[in-house]
Design an enzyme around this catalytic site. Structure first.
Site, PDB file in Angstrom:
ATOM      1  CE  LYS A 118      -4.414  -1.428   1.741  1.00 39.81           C
ATOM      2  NZ  LYS A 118      -5.457  -1.265   2.725  1.00 39.81           N
ATOM      3  CE  LYS A 201      -6.477  -7.871  -2.077  1.00 36.37           C
ATOM      4  NZ  LYS A 201      -6.346  -7.359  -0.706  1.00 36.37           N
ATOM      5  CE  LYS A 204     -13.358  -3.329   0.699  1.00 38.52           C
ATOM      6  NZ  LYS A 204     -13.221  -3.035   2.097  1.00 38.52           N
TER       7      LYS A 204
HETATM    8  P1  TYM Z   1     -10.691  -5.730   4.080  1.00 33.79           P
HETATM    9  O1  TYM Z   1     -11.710  -4.725   4.446  1.00 33.79           O
HETATM   10  O2  TYM Z   1      -9.659  -5.367   3.067  1.00 33.79           O
HETATM   11  O3  TYM Z   1     -11.388  -7.034   3.583  1.00 33.79           O
HETATM   12  C1  TYM Z   1     -12.405  -7.641   4.360  1.00 33.79           C
HETATM   13  C2  TYM Z   1     -12.341  -9.154   4.246  1.00 33.79           C
HETATM   14  O4  TYM Z   1     -12.482  -9.542   2.873  1.00 33.79           O
HETATM   15  C3  TYM Z   1     -11.396 -10.382   2.503  1.00 33.79           C
HETATM   16  N1  TYM Z   1     -11.053 -10.128   1.103  1.00 33.79           N
HETATM   17  C4  TYM Z   1     -10.918 -11.089   0.185  1.00 33.79           C
HETATM   18  N2  TYM Z   1     -11.059 -12.415   0.265  1.00 33.79           N
HETATM   19  C5  TYM Z   1     -10.849 -13.118  -0.867  1.00 33.79           C
HETATM   20  N3  TYM Z   1     -10.523 -12.547  -2.072  1.00 33.79           N
HETATM   21  C6  TYM Z   1     -10.366 -11.220  -2.182  1.00 33.79           C
HETATM   22  N4  TYM Z   1     -10.057 -10.669  -3.340  1.00 33.79           N
HETATM   23  C7  TYM Z   1     -10.578 -10.411  -1.016  1.00 33.79           C
HETATM   24  N5  TYM Z   1     -10.519  -9.083  -0.775  1.00 33.79           N
HETATM   25  C8  TYM Z   1     -10.809  -8.921   0.530  1.00 33.79           C
HETATM   26  C9  TYM Z   1     -10.255  -9.976   3.439  1.00 33.79           C
HETATM   27  O5  TYM Z   1      -9.296 -10.995   3.546  1.00 33.79           O
HETATM   28  C10 TYM Z   1     -11.002  -9.719   4.719  1.00 33.79           C
HETATM   29  O6  TYM Z   1     -11.225 -10.926   5.413  1.00 33.79           O
HETATM   30  N6  TYM Z   1      -7.572  -5.562   7.980  1.00 33.79           N
HETATM   31  C11 TYM Z   1      -8.818  -6.106   7.492  1.00 33.79           C
HETATM   32  C12 TYM Z   1     -10.012  -5.708   8.321  1.00 33.79           C
HETATM   33  C13 TYM Z   1      -9.875  -5.973   9.776  1.00 33.79           C
HETATM   34  C14 TYM Z   1     -10.009  -7.222  10.422  1.00 33.79           C
HETATM   35  C15 TYM Z   1      -9.829  -6.966  11.806  1.00 33.79           C
HETATM   36  C16 TYM Z   1     -10.245  -8.525   9.957  1.00 33.79           C
HETATM   37  C17 TYM Z   1      -9.619  -5.053  10.736  1.00 33.79           C
HETATM   38  N7  TYM Z   1      -9.614  -5.644  11.971  1.00 33.79           N
HETATM   39  C18 TYM Z   1      -9.890  -7.997  12.747  1.00 33.79           C
HETATM   40  C19 TYM Z   1     -10.299  -9.543  10.913  1.00 33.79           C
HETATM   41  C20 TYM Z   1     -10.126  -9.283  12.293  1.00 33.79           C
HETATM   42  C21 TYM Z   1      -9.052  -5.591   6.083  1.00 33.79           C
HETATM   43  O7  TYM Z   1      -8.531  -4.584   5.673  1.00 33.79           O
HETATM   44  O8  TYM Z   1      -9.975  -6.289   5.391  1.00 33.79           O
END
Ligand code: TYM
Length: 338
Positions: A118, A201, A204
């Protein structure tokens, strides 16, 4: 150090930055719904404080926060069964996050691949929050003594860091206080790839909207995006091994498998020898059948933002009841006069 018996508890979160994608749905939300059916507590959080590690327009943040909550509910998260809330409403996240900033080491943060991706060449100019992000994520999980964390593959390293933070805290203060949380990364779609480049990947923030399926896309858009998805000239083989060097083809099979609750082997057996002219329309129909009811329900819920806010606020009260005593004990263990 032996791990004391912690009651199994599930926690996961999604950032309200931009809209939800098929990657979020298959890699996370759909699996959250499955885990809600189990016996243990489930907490699902709209992690708004993570979103602001990069600039968010305030009105966009409000909308995206409600949209993620609507996405959870429309997909089957029941606010009576799971605790659904937004992170900033429960101050324990930020407070424990600070305590963990003092436990985690700079060297650990330097190894985080998501930060490197990032920040890119611009690492000096990104926010300090983006750098410290994994320690807030550890606080999200450990404020509830959560033991199971369903996530997509890209979050594995952050959950592993959560284990390191818990270990160091327990070791430094000679306690068995924080559990070793386990990342739960299961199923055929733990890494949904970009539709135009199967080596990246689906996210968004990708440049082109054609790269991703948004949970709010209508049937025409979904069909068009799958039709235009990059593939190769070969028909589908009869086993997954033969797809190893065909990332785009493998991705579409995995998406089909996850949407239809089958293994990718079952899908490839069914479509062995089929060309894309057959597979892509079948995939588009399946995606529309699964996603349309969710997107219509999301629109219905978004028409009443006050109701979404009420649900998140009620969830936050319940979350707070679990997190406050844990935070209080953490302060006591560290020697704060309270
Ligand atoms: P975030 O918001 O980027 O994504 C949320 C969840 O979606 C999954 N994900 C995917 N899975 C499969 N293929 C993809 N292309 C894909 N894009 C996103 C992510 O793996 C995630 O599970 N840091 C985390 C949010 C967070 C969190 C936490 C998660 C903050 N605190 C505590 C678990 C526990 C994040 O940015 O996810």
């Amino acid at each position: 150090m032996t791990q004391p018996a912690f009651t199994p508890r599930v926690f996961s979160g999604i950032k309200p930055s931009g809209g939800l994608t098929l990657g979020n749905y298959l890699g996370a939300i759909k699996r959250f719904v499955d885990m809600q059916k189990g016996d243990c507590d489930t907490l699902y959080c709209v992690v708004d404080m993570h979103a602001v590690t990069v600039w968010q327009d305030p009105q966009d943040l409000r909308n995206a926060t409600r949209e993620v909550a609507a996405g959870f509910i429309a997909s089957g998260i029941d606010p009576e069964q799971s605790i659904l809330f937004n992170q900033s409403r429960v101050s324990a996240h930020a407070e424990l996050g600070w305590l963990f900033n003092c436990v985690a080491r700079v060297g650990w943060m330097n190894r985080m691949t998501q930060f490197k991706d990032k920040a890119g060449k611009n690492a000096e100019a990104v926010s300090l929050g983006l750098y410290a992000y994994p320690s807030l994520m550890a606080a999200d999980i450990l404020a509830y003594h959560a033991t199971h964390v369903p996530v997509g593959e890209d979050q594995k390293q952050h959950v592993e860091l959560t284990r390191d933070i818990a270990n160091k805290f327990n070791h430094d203060y000679k306690v068995d206080f924080f559990p070793q949380a386990e990342p739960i990364i299961e199923g055929p779609a733990t890494r949904v790839m970009n539709l135009r480049d199967g080596t990246k990947k689906m996210s968004k923030s990708g440049e082109s909207d054609m790269e991703r399926i948004n949970m709010t896309d209508d049937a025409d858009k979904i069909a068009k995006k799958f039709k235009k998805a990059k593939t190769d000239p070969e028909p589908l083989p009869d086993n997954m091994k033969d797809l190893e060097s065909r990332p785009e083809a493998r991705n579409l099979v995995n998406i089909y498998a996850a949407l239809s609750d089958q293994s990718n082997e079952a899908v490839i057996t069914e479509y062995a020898g089929a060309g894309w002219g057959k597979f892509k329309p079948a995939l588009a129909d399946l995606a529309v059948a699964k996603l349309s009811p969710i997107s219509s329900e999301m629109s219905r819920l978004m028409a009443d933002p006050a109701e979404i806010d009420r649900i998140m606020s009620k969830g936050a009260e319940k979350a707070n009841e679990i997190a406050q005593p844990i935070l209080k004990q953490a302060y006591e263990i560290m020697g704060f006069v309270r």
